[in-house]
Design an enzyme around this catalytic site. Structure first.
Site, PDB file in Angstrom:
ATOM      1  CG  ASN A 215      32.464  38.508 -25.238  1.00 25.86           C
ATOM      2  OD1 ASN A 215      33.637  38.150 -25.256  1.00 25.86           O
ATOM      3  ND2 ASN A 215      31.900  39.168 -26.245  1.00 25.86           N
ATOM      4  CG  ASP A 284      25.107  37.365 -30.944  1.00 28.38           C
ATOM      5  OD1 ASP A 284      25.785  37.549 -31.974  1.00 28.38           O
ATOM      6  OD2 ASP A 284      25.213  36.355 -30.230  1.00 28.38           O
ATOM      7  CE  LYS A 294      28.230  55.660 -11.932  1.00 28.85           C
ATOM      8  NZ  LYS A 294      28.961  55.948 -10.698  1.00 28.85           N
ATOM      9  N   PRO A 310      23.777  43.552 -36.280  1.00 30.95           N
ATOM     10  CG  PRO A 310      25.127  44.930 -37.586  1.00 30.95           C
ATOM     11  CD  PRO A 310      24.345  44.901 -36.305  1.00 30.95           C
ATOM     12  CG  ASP A 311      26.024  37.069 -38.329  1.00 32.36           C
ATOM     13  OD1 ASP A 311      25.951  36.427 -37.267  1.00 32.36           O
ATOM     14  OD2 ASP A 311      26.870  36.845 -39.216  1.00 32.36           O
ATOM     15  CB  ILE A 312      30.370  40.858 -38.684  1.00 31.91           C
ATOM     16  CG1 ILE A 312      30.098  41.917 -37.615  1.00 31.91           C
ATOM     17  CG2 ILE A 312      31.529  41.275 -39.582  1.00 31.91           C
ATOM     18  CD1 ILE A 312      31.227  42.136 -36.625  1.00 31.91           C
ATOM     19  CG  PHE A 328      36.812  30.996 -34.617  1.00 34.24           C
ATOM     20  CD1 PHE A 328      37.504  31.310 -35.788  1.00 34.24           C
ATOM     21  CD2 PHE A 328      37.490  30.348 -33.591  1.00 34.24           C
ATOM     22  CE1 PHE A 328      38.840  30.987 -35.929  1.00 34.24           C
ATOM     23  CE2 PHE A 328      38.829  30.022 -33.721  1.00 34.24           C
ATOM     24  CZ  PHE A 328      39.510  30.339 -34.882  1.00 34.24           C
ATOM     25  CE  LYS A 342      26.893  29.285 -34.499  1.00 32.32           C
ATOM     26  NZ  LYS A 342      27.732  29.425 -33.329  1.00 32.32           N
ATOM     27  CE  LYS A 346      26.909  32.951 -38.027  1.00 36.15           C
ATOM     28  NZ  LYS A 346      27.276  34.077 -37.181  1.00 36.15           N
TER      29      LYS A 346
HETATM   30  O1  C5P Z   1      26.232  32.865 -34.655  1.00 38.85           O
HETATM   31  P1  C5P Z   1      27.465  32.844 -33.810  1.00 38.85           P
HETATM   32  O2  C5P Z   1      27.742  34.147 -33.156  1.00 38.85           O
HETATM   33  O3  C5P Z   1      27.541  31.702 -32.850  1.00 38.85           O
HETATM   34  O4  C5P Z   1      28.621  32.552 -34.889  1.00 38.85           O
HETATM   35  C1  C5P Z   1      29.945  32.687 -34.588  1.00 38.85           C
HETATM   36  C2  C5P Z   1      30.687  33.286 -35.759  1.00 38.85           C
HETATM   37  O5  C5P Z   1      29.961  34.381 -36.287  1.00 38.85           O
HETATM   38  C3  C5P Z   1      32.026  33.846 -35.367  1.00 38.85           C
HETATM   39  O6  C5P Z   1      32.931  33.714 -36.435  1.00 38.85           O
HETATM   40  C4  C5P Z   1      31.717  35.297 -35.082  1.00 38.85           C
HETATM   41  O7  C5P Z   1      32.842  36.119 -35.186  1.00 38.85           O
HETATM   42  C5  C5P Z   1      30.661  35.586 -36.140  1.00 38.85           C
HETATM   43  N1  C5P Z   1      29.697  36.618 -35.760  1.00 38.85           N
HETATM   44  C6  C5P Z   1      29.504  37.690 -36.600  1.00 38.85           C
HETATM   45  N2  C5P Z   1      28.619  38.670 -36.256  1.00 38.85           N
HETATM   46  C7  C5P Z   1      27.906  38.609 -35.117  1.00 38.85           C
HETATM   47  C8  C5P Z   1      28.088  37.511 -34.269  1.00 38.85           C
HETATM   48  C9  C5P Z   1      28.989  36.531 -34.614  1.00 38.85           C
HETATM   49  O8  C5P Z   1      30.123  37.744 -37.645  1.00 38.85           O
HETATM   50  N3  C5P Z   1      27.080  39.580 -34.827  1.00 38.85           N
END
Ligand code: C5P
Length: 403
Positions: A215, A284, A294, A310-312, A328, A342, A346
């Site tokens: 990105n 994501d 390749k 996974p969402d960190i 953020f 969010k 979160k």
């Molecule tokens: O859900 P979204 O990606 O829009 O949320 C943004 C926030 O979540 C940011 O702080 C980003 O670093 C965090 N994030 C995360 N893990 C992911 C995607 C986003 O912790 N897989």
């Protein structure tokens, strides 16, 4: 020892003097720092010695003055790497436009610039130059770079200049610089004793050994946040995605590539930390089957199956319930609703939201943030990312100290 009279007692300052007419004021600055109790060593550039003789600084500091990089006698006494680690603060006064440009570029062609590149100590600079040199876009860009790396700029002030002009670019008076140094070295930052982790930059999800999904994140905002938290006294670990930015002074950096790696590095770093600021633009999804070789362009289309990462933040929330977490959010519309959503989903203590799209926020040097926490909000006005980061760090420190 009266620490009111000698607030800098036991503190070591390396005073770098560069070649501007304000160099004569550096002699007085040296006296003021000594009066305040500091131990001071002086390094001069060759041009500085054309304005003031090294003997003046030697007499005032009681130490030999260093002005050469490859002086065997001096190197035998204290090598330049050792000298770079010796002080509590490196103070460059006056700092010419040329000196600032060299430091911004990482040049090391004389002793002072080499020390500034080789040091892990805090650096402050008191710029002194003609008003047009100060206003020049090249100097403006260098100032941004230096601030983003956590270098403190003292001044410049405004007023009569040696060249006969009037404007911004005058070096601050020695007592003003001394007072700023005292403040810097004696005030514990609001985040003293706090271990903080910051994630920054994009992540890359491999498709095959040469391609990836990525990105537009540059990492600039996250690196600036790391520097700003460090300046407030925090011990900072920066988990960085693939970017080629310089590491802010005194910050520990861990480089990663994928979201899974970023989670692992963040998980390790937050164990024993109190604060996590998640600035990274994390992917994501990842490619389900990464090709081991390749991929050749045989077929008309190439379907890729993507699986969720996974969402960190959510993962760390579950594992570290006491962690103060700042997220953020980059939104194209309905900023507050999405950001507050969010914040809650979160389990964050704070969220910093920026409007993206139309060339905003990503890959640029300026930003503006709307910050939300349960029961409150703040607007951080548009400005260079380093300024926005400092304002955000102050807000984080405030909420962290008084939740
Ligand atoms: O859900 P979204 O990606 O829009 O949320 C943004 C926030 O979540 C940011 O702080 C980003 O670093 C965090 N994030 C995360 N893990 C992911 C995607 C986003 O912790 N897989």
């Amino acid at each position: 020892m009266n620490t009111l009279l000698t607030p800098l007692a036991g503190r070591r300052i390396l005073l770098g003097v560069t070649g501007g007419v304000a160099a004569y004021k550096a002699a007085d600055l040296l006296r003021r720092l000594k009066e305040a109790g500091a131990e001071v060593r002086v390094v001069m550039t060759t041009h500085a010695t054309a304005f003031v003789a090294p003997l003046t600084f030697q007499a005032l500091s009681g130490e030999p003055v260093r002005d050469g990089l490859l002086d065997p006698a001096h190197e035998a006494a204290m090598g330049h790497i050792e000298l770079a680690r010796w002080p509590d603060l490196i103070l460059v006064a006056p700092a010419t436009a040329n000196c600032m440009a060299k430091v911004a570029q990482g040049l090391a062609d004389d002793l002072l610039s080499t020390l500034l590149l080789a040091t892990d100590r805090p650096v402050a600079m008191a710029p002194a130059m003609n008003r047009l040199m100060w206003a020049n876009p090249a100097t403006r860009a260098n100032v941004e770079t230096l601030l983003a790396r956590g270098i403190q700029l003292l001044g410049p002030g405004s007023g009569d200049q040696a060249c006969g002009e009037t404007g911004e670019g005058r070096m601050l008076e020695p007592v003003q610089i001394r007072d700023a140094v005292i403040e810097r070295l004696t005030t514990p930052g609001p985040l003293q004793g706090c271990r903080a982790v910051v994630s920054a930059g994009p992540t890359r999800e491999p498709i095959d050994p040469v391609r990836f999904i990525g990105n537009r994140s540059s990492g600039k905002q996250g690196f600036a946040v790391a520097a700003a938290l460090k300046a407030l006294g925090a011990e900072v670990t920066l988990v960085a995605g693939p970017v080629s930015l310089p590491t802010p002074a005194g910050v520990k950096r861990v480089d990663v590539e994928t979201t899974a790696q970023m989670l692992e590095a963040a998980r390790t770093a937050v164990a024993g930390a109190q604060l996590f600021v998640s600035v990274a633009a994390v992917a994501d999804y990842h490619v389900a089957d990464v090709a081991p070789r390749k991929i050749k362009k045989h077929d008309a289309s190439l379907p890729l199956v993507l699986n969720r990462n996974p969402d960190i933040l959510s993962t760390l929330r579950a594992e570290f319930p006491a962690l103060f977490m700042v997220g953020f959010a980059a939104e194209t519309d309905d900023l507050e609703t999405h950001a507050r959503g969010k914040l809650e989903r979160k389990g964050l203590q704070m969220i910093a939201a920026n409007q993206v799209g139309d060339g905003r926020a990503f890959e640029v040097d300026r930003n503006a943030l709307q910050v939300f926490w349960p029961g409150g909000s703040a607007t951080l006005d548009e400005g260079p990312k380093a300024d926005v980061a400092r304002a955000l760090a102050a807000l984080i420190a405030d909420r962290y100290r008084n939740p």
